[in-house]
Design a protein around this motif. Structure first.
Motif, PDB file in Angstrom:
ATOM      1  N   CYS A 119      45.495   8.801  -6.240  1.00 49.01           N
ATOM      2  CA  CYS A 119      45.434  10.245  -5.998  1.00 49.01           C
ATOM      3  C   CYS A 119      45.161  10.514  -4.523  1.00 49.01           C
ATOM      4  O   CYS A 119      44.767   9.618  -3.764  1.00 49.01           O
ATOM      5  CB  CYS A 119      44.365  10.895  -6.884  1.00 49.01           C
ATOM      6  N   ASN A 120      45.377  11.764  -4.153  1.00 49.64           N
ATOM      7  CA  ASN A 120      45.167  12.194  -2.767  1.00 49.64           C
ATOM      8  C   ASN A 120      44.038  13.203  -2.683  1.00 49.64           C
ATOM      9  O   ASN A 120      43.835  14.007  -3.599  1.00 49.64           O
ATOM     10  CB  ASN A 120      46.440  12.825  -2.204  1.00 49.64           C
ATOM     11  N   ILE A 121      43.331  13.172  -1.571  1.00 52.49           N
ATOM     12  CA  ILE A 121      42.282  14.163  -1.318  1.00 52.49           C
ATOM     13  C   ILE A 121      42.943  15.441  -0.815  1.00 52.49           C
ATOM     14  O   ILE A 121      43.734  15.418   0.127  1.00 52.49           O
ATOM     15  CB  ILE A 121      41.274  13.644  -0.282  1.00 52.49           C
ATOM     16  N   ILE A 122      42.596  16.578  -1.435  1.00 51.19           N
ATOM     17  CA  ILE A 122      43.179  17.859  -1.008  1.00 51.19           C
ATOM     18  C   ILE A 122      42.119  18.818  -0.458  1.00 51.19           C
ATOM     19  O   ILE A 122      42.439  19.932  -0.050  1.00 51.19           O
ATOM     20  CB  ILE A 122      43.951  18.529  -2.164  1.00 51.19           C
ATOM     21  N   LYS A 153      38.217  -0.169   0.644  1.00 53.43           N
ATOM     22  CA  LYS A 153      37.045  -0.888   1.136  1.00 53.43           C
ATOM     23  C   LYS A 153      35.934  -1.026   0.098  1.00 53.43           C
ATOM     24  O   LYS A 153      35.009  -1.818   0.285  1.00 53.43           O
ATOM     25  CB  LYS A 153      36.479  -0.192   2.381  1.00 53.43           C
ATOM     26  N   GLY A 154      36.020  -0.215  -0.970  1.00 54.73           N
ATOM     27  CA  GLY A 154      34.966  -0.325  -1.968  1.00 54.73           C
ATOM     28  C   GLY A 154      34.738   0.966  -2.729  1.00 54.73           C
ATOM     29  O   GLY A 154      35.618   1.830  -2.832  1.00 54.73           O
ATOM     30  N   ASP A 263      34.523   9.636   6.203  1.00 56.30           N
ATOM     31  CA  ASP A 263      35.124  10.666   7.058  1.00 56.30           C
ATOM     32  C   ASP A 263      36.614  10.428   7.279  1.00 56.30           C
ATOM     33  O   ASP A 263      37.319  11.290   7.809  1.00 56.30           O
ATOM     34  CB  ASP A 263      34.396  10.691   8.400  1.00 56.30           C
ATOM     35  N   LYS A 264      37.121   9.251   6.860  1.00 53.71           N
ATOM     36  CA  LYS A 264      38.524   8.913   7.115  1.00 53.71           C
ATOM     37  C   LYS A 264      39.261   8.486   5.849  1.00 53.71           C
ATOM     38  O   LYS A 264      40.264   7.785   5.926  1.00 53.71           O
ATOM     39  CB  LYS A 264      38.613   7.801   8.165  1.00 53.71           C
ATOM     40  N   LEU A 265      38.754   8.907   4.712  1.00 54.01           N
ATOM     41  CA  LEU A 265      39.401   8.529   3.455  1.00 54.01           C
ATOM     42  C   LEU A 265      40.754   9.197   3.308  1.00 54.01           C
ATOM     43  O   LEU A 265      40.938  10.361   3.676  1.00 54.01           O
ATOM     44  CB  LEU A 265      38.507   8.924   2.273  1.00 54.01           C
ATOM     45  N   GLU A 266      41.712   8.469   2.745  1.00 53.38           N
ATOM     46  CA  GLU A 266      43.042   9.020   2.471  1.00 53.38           C
ATOM     47  C   GLU A 266      43.422   8.798   1.014  1.00 53.38           C
ATOM     48  O   GLU A 266      43.559   9.748   0.256  1.00 53.38           O
ATOM     49  CB  GLU A 266      44.077   8.376   3.404  1.00 53.38           C
TER      50      GLU A 266
END
Length: 283
Positions: A119-122, A153-154, A263-266
């Protein structure tokens, strides 16, 4: 006798005329040479100026012609450089995405008894990522409250509410999330991990309820323990950055820096357990 005198006189006259002609020719040539020399002396400086001016014009024209060629070459090189930078950026992006997917695939292969939904962060569910994320998948996709969410990463956190095509994920940075964890190298059950935010430190977590004789130390890798079947076991969380002892409360606490950069999650992945009537993860 008279005839001889006449011949002699005629000869003298002819010679005199010839000699006079030679004198006149010589004088004329000398005058012409002088005039020519004078004109040459007067013209030479002008010739130098004209020659110098012509050379400068030629040099200027050559400069502009060469400048135009250099500018065109520079424009071409700039264009090629931009294209190469774009290709390099595209390559780096694809490489990063490939690395992320490989990390998730490695986890999936080690936990192949679960299903996974990408899924994507919106958006954020609050003012910042510490409050949680809104994702673009929901109940229609099989996502339910309580399901665990990971990234390459986890561990990221847990689904706390859902809609038909969206869901909210609270991250482990939130103090409302409590996770049973252990030290990866020793297998020691290390207590309960929650979000830990102060004015000077953010993006950290804290493990509490550690006994004073716990051997947890700086540099230890912390993973989920799997106790209570709320989280699958052995999901990487982070690394211990400091340990403190509280003699009054008779326990230790450890500060853990998560591997995930919140802060950089995709890309996120929701772990779907086999039994969804009651969300539990068999370990």
């Amino acid at each position: 006798m008279k005839l001889r005198k006449n011949k002699l006189a005629a000869t003298v006259i002819v010679l005199s005329v010839a000699f006079l002609g030679v004198i006149i020719y010589t004088i004329n040539n000398e005058e012409k040479g002088a005039v020519s020399s004078g004109v040459g002396s007067a013209i030479n400086p002008l010739q130098k100026v004209v020659y110098s001016f012509n050379n400068k014009i030629k040099g200027t024209l050559d400069f502009f012609l060469n400048f135009s060629e250099v500018k065109n070459e520079n424009d071409e090189l700039t264009k090629e450089n931009i294209e190469l930078q774009n290709k390099l950026l595209e390559y780096d992006t694809l490489k990063e995405e490939n690395d992320r997917l490989r990390e998730v695939l490695n986890f999936k292969n080690s936990k192949n008894d679960y299903s996974y939904i990408g899924c994507n962060i919106i958006g954020y569910s609050g003012e910042s990522y510490s409050d949680g994320y809104i994702i673009d998948k929901g109940e229609n996709d099989g996502i339910l409250k309580g399901m665990v969410v990971i990234a390459d990463k986890g561990l990221v956190g847990q689904v706390t509410s859902t809609g038909t095509n969206w869901a909210i994920v609270e991250s482990l940075l939130n103090e409302n999330i409590a996770i049973s964890v252990k030290v990866n190298s020793t297998g020691e059950t290390a207590g309960i991990l929650k979000g830990y935010v102060t004015r000077s430190n953010s993006g950290l977590t804290k493990i509490t309820n550690l006994s004073l004789d716990s051997e947890i130390k700086e540099g230890d890798v912390i993973v989920t323990s799997g106790l209570g079947q709320v989280y699958p076991k052995d999901i990487r969380i982070g690394e211990v950055v400091s340990v403190e002892s509280d003699e009054i409360k008779v326990m230790k606490t450890a500060i853990v820096k998560p591997y995930v950069d919140f802060d950089k999650l995709e890309d996120l992945f929701v772990i779907i357990p086999n039994e969804t009537r009651e969300v539990k993860y068999d370990n």
